[in-house]
Design a protein around this motif. Structure first.
Motif, mmCIF file in Angstrom:
data_model
loop_
_atom_site.group_PDB
_atom_site.id
_atom_site.type_symbol
_atom_site.label_atom_id
_atom_site.label_comp_id
_atom_site.label_asym_id
_atom_site.label_seq_id
_atom_site.Cartn_x
_atom_site.Cartn_y
_atom_site.Cartn_z
ATOM 1 N N GLY A 149 0.816 -1.217 0.000
ATOM 2 C CA GLY A 149 0.000 0.000 0.000
ATOM 3 C C GLY A 149 0.840 1.252 0.000
ATOM 4 O O GLY A 149 2.055 1.204 -0.211
ATOM 5 N N THR A 150 0.149 2.369 0.283
ATOM 6 C CA THR A 150 0.797 3.679 0.270
ATOM 7 C C THR A 150 0.659 4.309 1.646
ATOM 8 O O THR A 150 -0.416 4.247 2.244
ATOM 9 C CB THR A 150 0.099 4.597 -0.759
ATOM 10 O OG1 THR A 150 -0.105 3.858 -1.949
ATOM 11 C CG2 THR A 150 0.938 5.828 -1.034
ATOM 12 N N ILE A 208 -1.537 3.039 6.530
ATOM 13 C CA ILE A 208 -1.206 2.592 5.173
ATOM 14 C C ILE A 208 -2.504 2.267 4.446
ATOM 15 O O ILE A 208 -3.310 1.460 4.942
ATOM 16 C CB ILE A 208 -0.335 1.309 5.204
ATOM 17 C CG1 ILE A 208 0.734 1.392 6.276
ATOM 18 C CG2 ILE A 208 0.237 1.033 3.815
ATOM 19 C CD1 ILE A 208 1.778 2.424 6.038
ATOM 20 N N ARG A 209 -2.675 2.902 3.284
ATOM 21 C CA ARG A 209 -3.863 2.564 2.493
ATOM 22 C C ARG A 209 -3.537 1.329 1.670
ATOM 23 O O ARG A 209 -2.613 1.339 0.853
ATOM 24 C CB ARG A 209 -4.258 3.742 1.592
ATOM 25 C CG ARG A 209 -5.387 3.405 0.635
ATOM 26 C CD ARG A 209 -6.227 4.596 0.270
ATOM 27 N NE ARG A 209 -6.950 5.171 1.404
ATOM 28 C CZ ARG A 209 -8.082 4.667 1.895
ATOM 29 N NH1 ARG A 209 -8.611 3.573 1.380
ATOM 30 N NH2 ARG A 209 -8.665 5.246 2.908
ATOM 31 N N SER A 227 -11.564 0.761 -0.329
ATOM 32 C CA SER A 227 -12.727 1.031 0.527
ATOM 33 C C SER A 227 -12.320 1.928 1.703
ATOM 34 O O SER A 227 -11.130 2.036 2.025
ATOM 35 C CB SER A 227 -13.293 -0.284 1.050
ATOM 36 O OG SER A 227 -12.358 -0.897 1.898
ATOM 37 N N PRO A 228 -13.295 2.575 2.351
ATOM 38 C CA PRO A 228 -12.959 3.443 3.500
ATOM 39 C C PRO A 228 -12.233 2.690 4.605
ATOM 40 O O PRO A 228 -11.401 3.270 5.307
ATOM 41 C CB PRO A 228 -14.330 3.934 3.994
ATOM 42 C CG PRO A 228 -15.259 3.739 2.849
ATOM 43 C CD PRO A 228 -14.722 2.593 2.037
ATOM 44 N N GLU A 229 -12.547 1.393 4.757
ATOM 45 C CA GLU A 229 -11.872 0.618 5.812
ATOM 46 C C GLU A 229 -10.525 0.095 5.336
ATOM 47 O O GLU A 229 -9.865 -0.628 6.074
ATOM 48 C CB GLU A 229 -12.723 -0.579 6.251
ATOM 49 C CG GLU A 229 -14.174 -0.302 6.537
ATOM 50 C CD GLU A 229 -15.024 -0.437 5.281
ATOM 51 O OE1 GLU A 229 -15.128 -1.548 4.751
ATOM 52 O OE2 GLU A 229 -15.573 0.589 4.828
ATOM 53 N N GLY A 230 -10.170 0.438 4.126
ATOM 54 C CA GLY A 230 -8.958 -0.153 3.558
ATOM 55 C C GLY A 230 -7.663 0.453 4.029
ATOM 56 O O GLY A 230 -6.722 0.592 3.247
ATOM 57 N N THR A 231 -7.589 0.847 5.303
ATOM 58 C CA THR A 231 -6.312 1.322 5.825
ATOM 59 C C THR A 231 -5.889 0.423 6.977
ATOM 60 O O THR A 231 -6.727 -0.128 7.685
ATOM 61 C CB THR A 231 -6.388 2.772 6.342
ATOM 62 O OG1 THR A 231 -7.380 2.833 7.349
ATOM 63 C CG2 THR A 231 -6.713 3.753 5.250
ATOM 64 N N ASP A 240 4.868 7.325 0.339
ATOM 65 C CA ASP A 240 5.795 6.218 0.070
ATOM 66 C C ASP A 240 5.037 4.914 -0.152
ATOM 67 O O ASP A 240 4.003 4.674 0.471
ATOM 68 C CB ASP A 240 6.741 6.021 1.276
ATOM 69 C CG ASP A 240 7.816 7.085 1.322
ATOM 70 O OD1 ASP A 240 7.831 7.931 0.412
ATOM 71 O OD2 ASP A 240 8.590 7.081 2.298
ATOM 72 N N ARG A 241 5.565 4.064 -0.979
ATOM 73 C CA ARG A 241 5.045 2.710 -1.125
ATOM 74 C C ARG A 241 5.609 1.874 0.031
ATOM 75 O O ARG A 241 6.751 2.068 0.459
ATOM 76 C CB ARG A 241 5.490 2.108 -2.462
ATOM 77 C CG ARG A 241 4.897 2.772 -3.704
ATOM 78 C CD ARG A 241 3.419 2.513 -3.868
ATOM 79 N NE ARG A 241 3.127 1.088 -4.042
ATOM 80 C CZ ARG A 241 1.899 0.575 -4.003
ATOM 81 N NH1 ARG A 241 0.857 1.371 -3.749
ATOM 82 N NH2 ARG A 241 1.688 -0.699 -4.188
ATOM 83 N N ALA A 242 4.812 1.000 0.565
ATOM 84 C CA ALA A 242 5.280 0.167 1.677
ATOM 85 C C ALA A 242 4.638 -1.199 1.578
ATOM 86 O O ALA A 242 3.564 -1.359 0.997
ATOM 87 C CB ALA A 242 4.926 0.809 3.007
#
Lengths: 302, 369
Positions: B308-309, B324-325, B329-333, B353-355
């Protein structure tokens, strides 16, 4: 905000403060004048009269004599003063004994009942004292409600019944005084108990105290400031009460205020009445001075 | 195994229309430090008060030392309580406060006084016996309240939010002292608190309450590592909850199809899980490793992998929290906590940043409710 704006505003603010400072001054002056005109000045007259001598019907000679005070120490009057103290003390004691359970009851009642219960306590104040006292006569007299109920009860039980002499004696005076002054006892007691942390009682019970022990060791000490305040608030006006002993008392249960009234009216001896009045005031002041001393003593060592 | 000191079964209590406690059962073992933990209004204090006898349950029973004490008044129960407000008798000295319980049960004045002094020494207040409560600081009042409840040598000490009135440094210190005190006197302590750190740091076992019921009773480590449901997981500490559909895979782990993330995740197998049911994977932020793409670990440590980012970096001193996204979806962090072991002046990750996030299967708990 810039510095310039700050300095520009300051004098204005100071003026405002000065104006605000004057307003309480005026208010104090107003109440001070009131106090002077309607309390201190008449009291000063009475004080001056108490050293005077009655001359003829209306003249009072300012003789600066202590005769009136010496006469007040005559056993005849001293007796009435002591009896007045005794009756007022008894009134305070009975009010305390009856008022404490009432105050505890109200303080521990559900919150939504409290305003109603407190209203009931002060409700008698909404009626004139004279009317309430006459109502008591109807209750206490030989053919009054109390004797009627007792009579029915005796008849029902098949017992002989003689109406109780409830009126025109010392007991009637104390009943009347207790009835009139009870709210002055209940309200300070209630105020003291209301301030008490309720978990104190729970802590006492949790530590093994019985309900009675918790009451005497926790609730009563918490009520003590109210006990002192209530006792004095009942004792002082009861000591100077005039109407109740006049209407409910017998020939020999008059109190000092009745004697004072007679001096000013029928006996037309203002100086002597003034001297008795001042003695009564001194007694009341003495009682009031007891309160802080008592409160300090009972708060324990600091 | 010894018999429990306190056993409560099926406790219920209703105040007007509010059901404060619904079917609470618990056992407190001899000498243990037990915590009742929950948000305010969860009924934990009501349970404690029912154990003390200050509240009568509508249903259920309370056994103390194996004897049915339901309906008995507080003064007949061999447990004592420390009140949230301390409830020291304001007109009595510290010594007389402590001696109160002894005097109430008929101990002579002299003996009550000397035992009160001894107990005051136990709580490090020797020489304070003559002070009045309003001459004592908050911490000293707390100790007097403890001494007063301990002086009768109860079978259990009940503490209702005892530290909530103290300021933070003192609270920290009193935690250690309470644990030490319990070890000295050797009786069971039952602590009611809404502070999870308090419960985690002091208790041998804790019951997490919510809505008048106990959600889970377990040692603190188990509450944290293996919460029973989403409420416990979230109340005990920060947690990532990833919703999905469960599938038994039979090699000691459990697979979750997380449609929001479009991936398959693995969590520790728990009894009672069935394939096809809706589940949540609970993962604590500090159990997730955050790496740059390509640097991620392999093998069992990377049983779960999400890319994610970095959306947010929150510096917390000893550690930093990264959001991290990983999905649209809204819960996707996912929240990740990373200790700032080196210098935190240069954060290894910044927003945008990508992680890659990895964590082993046993780091996550699969929850069904």
């Amino acid at each position: 905000m810039t510095a310039g704006a700050g300095t520009g505003r300051r004098p204005e603010r100071q003026r405002g403060r000065r104006r605000a400072g004057l307003l309480p001054g005026f208010a104090a002056l107003g109440s001070g004048l009131w106090f002077l005109l309607f309390f201190l000045a008449p009291l000063a007259f009475v004080w001056v009269f108490s050293f005077g001598r009655q001359e003829g019907l209306i003249d009072i000679e300012l003789a600066w004599t202590l005769d009136n005070y010496l006469r007040a120490l005559d056993p005849l009057y001293l007796d009435i003063l002591l009896r007045s103290i005794w009756l007022a003390g008894l009134t305070a004691a009975v009010s305390l004994a009856l008022g404490l359970p009432v105050a505890v009851g109200i303080a521990f009642a559900p919150a939504r009942w409290k305003p109603l219960l407190l209203l009931l306590v002060v409700l008698p104040f909404l009626t004139n004292l004279l009317i309430r006292t006459y109502a008591l006569i109807a209750v206490l007299r030989t053919k009054g409600y109390v004797n009627a109920v007792l009579g029915w009860a005796a008849e029902w039980l098949g017992l002989p019944f003689e109406p109780l002499p409830l009126l025109y004696n010392d007991a009637a005076v104390v009943i009347g005084l207790v009835y009139v002054h009870m709210p002055f006892m209940i309200l300070p007691l209630y105020a003291a108990l209301e301030r008490m942390d309720r978990s104190l009682v729970e802590a006492a019970l949790d530590l093994g105290a019985s309900r009675a022990r918790a009451f005497w060791t926790v609730v009563v000490p918490a009520a003590l400031p109210g006990v002192f305040a209530g006792t004095i608030l009942v004792f002082v006006p009861a000591l100077g009460s005039y109407l109740t002993p006049d209407l409910l008392g017998g020939a020999d249960s008059q109190m000092i205020a009745n004697v004072i009234e007679r001096q000013f009216k029928r006996a037309n001896d203002w100086p002597f009445g003034a001297a008795l009045s001042l003695l009564l005031i001194y007694a009341a002041f003495g009682t009031l001075a007891l309160r802080p001393a008592l409160a300090r003593r009972w708060r324990g060592p600091r | 195994m010894t018999a429990p000191v306190i056993r409560a079964a099926g406790l219920r209590k209703r105040f007007g229309t509010v059901e404060a406690v619904r079917d609470v059962s618990l056992e407190i073992r001899a000498g243990e430090f037990f915590a009742l933990l929950g948000p305010s209004g969860c009924g934990k204090t009501t349970v404690l008060r029912m154990l003390a006898g200050l509240e009568q349950p509508d249903a259920g029973t309370v056994f103390i030392d194996g004897r049915d004490m339901t309906g008995e008044p507080p003064n007949r129960r061999s447990v004592n309580m420390v009140f949230q407000s301390y409830a020291l008798f304001p007109h009595l000295s510290a010594r007389d406060n402590v001696a109160y319980g002894l005097r109430a049960s008929g101990t002579g004045r002299a003996e009550a006084r000397s035992r009160a002094e001894e107990t005051l020494e136990l709580v490090a207040l020797g020489g304070y016996g003559g002070r009045m409560p309003d001459q004592l600081s908050g911490g000293e009042r707390q100790r007097v309240a403890l001494a007063r409840a301990l002086v009768k040598r109860p079978r259990a000490l009940l503490l209702d939010e005892p530290l909530s009135a103290l300021d933070a440094p003192l609270r920290e210190q009193m935690r250690f002292e309470l644990v030490r005190l319990r070890e000295t006197v050797g009786i069971a302590f039952v602590l009611v608190t809404h502070d999870r750190e308090e419960a985690l740091s002091m208790a041998d076992r804790a019951a997490v309450m919510e809505g008048g019921t106990i959600r889970q009773t377990a040692p603190p480590v188990e509450l944290y590592e293996r919460p029973a449901d989403r409420f416990v997981a979230g109340f005990i500490g920060a947690v990532n909850l990833i919703a999905g559909t469960g599938r038994q895979v039979g090699n000691g782990s459990f697979e979750i199809d997380a449609p929001g993330l479009g991936v398959r995740l693995r969590g520790a197998e728990a009894p009672g899980l069935q394939s096809g049911c809706a589940v949540w994977l609970a993962v604590r932020p500090e159990k997730i490793a955050i790496t740059r793409p390509g640097d991620e670990p392999s093998g069992a440590a990377a049983a779960n992998r999400l890319a994610g980012t970095v959306e947010e970096v929150s510096y917390r001193g000893g550690l930093s929290i990264y959001c991290i996204r990983v999905g649209p979806s809204p819960e996707g962090t996912v929240r990740v906590a990373r200790p700032n072991a080196g210098s935190a002046l240069v954060q290894p990750f910044t927003v945008g940043d990508r992680a890659v996030l990895t964590w082993p299967a046993e780091a996550g708990t699969v929850l069904v409710s």
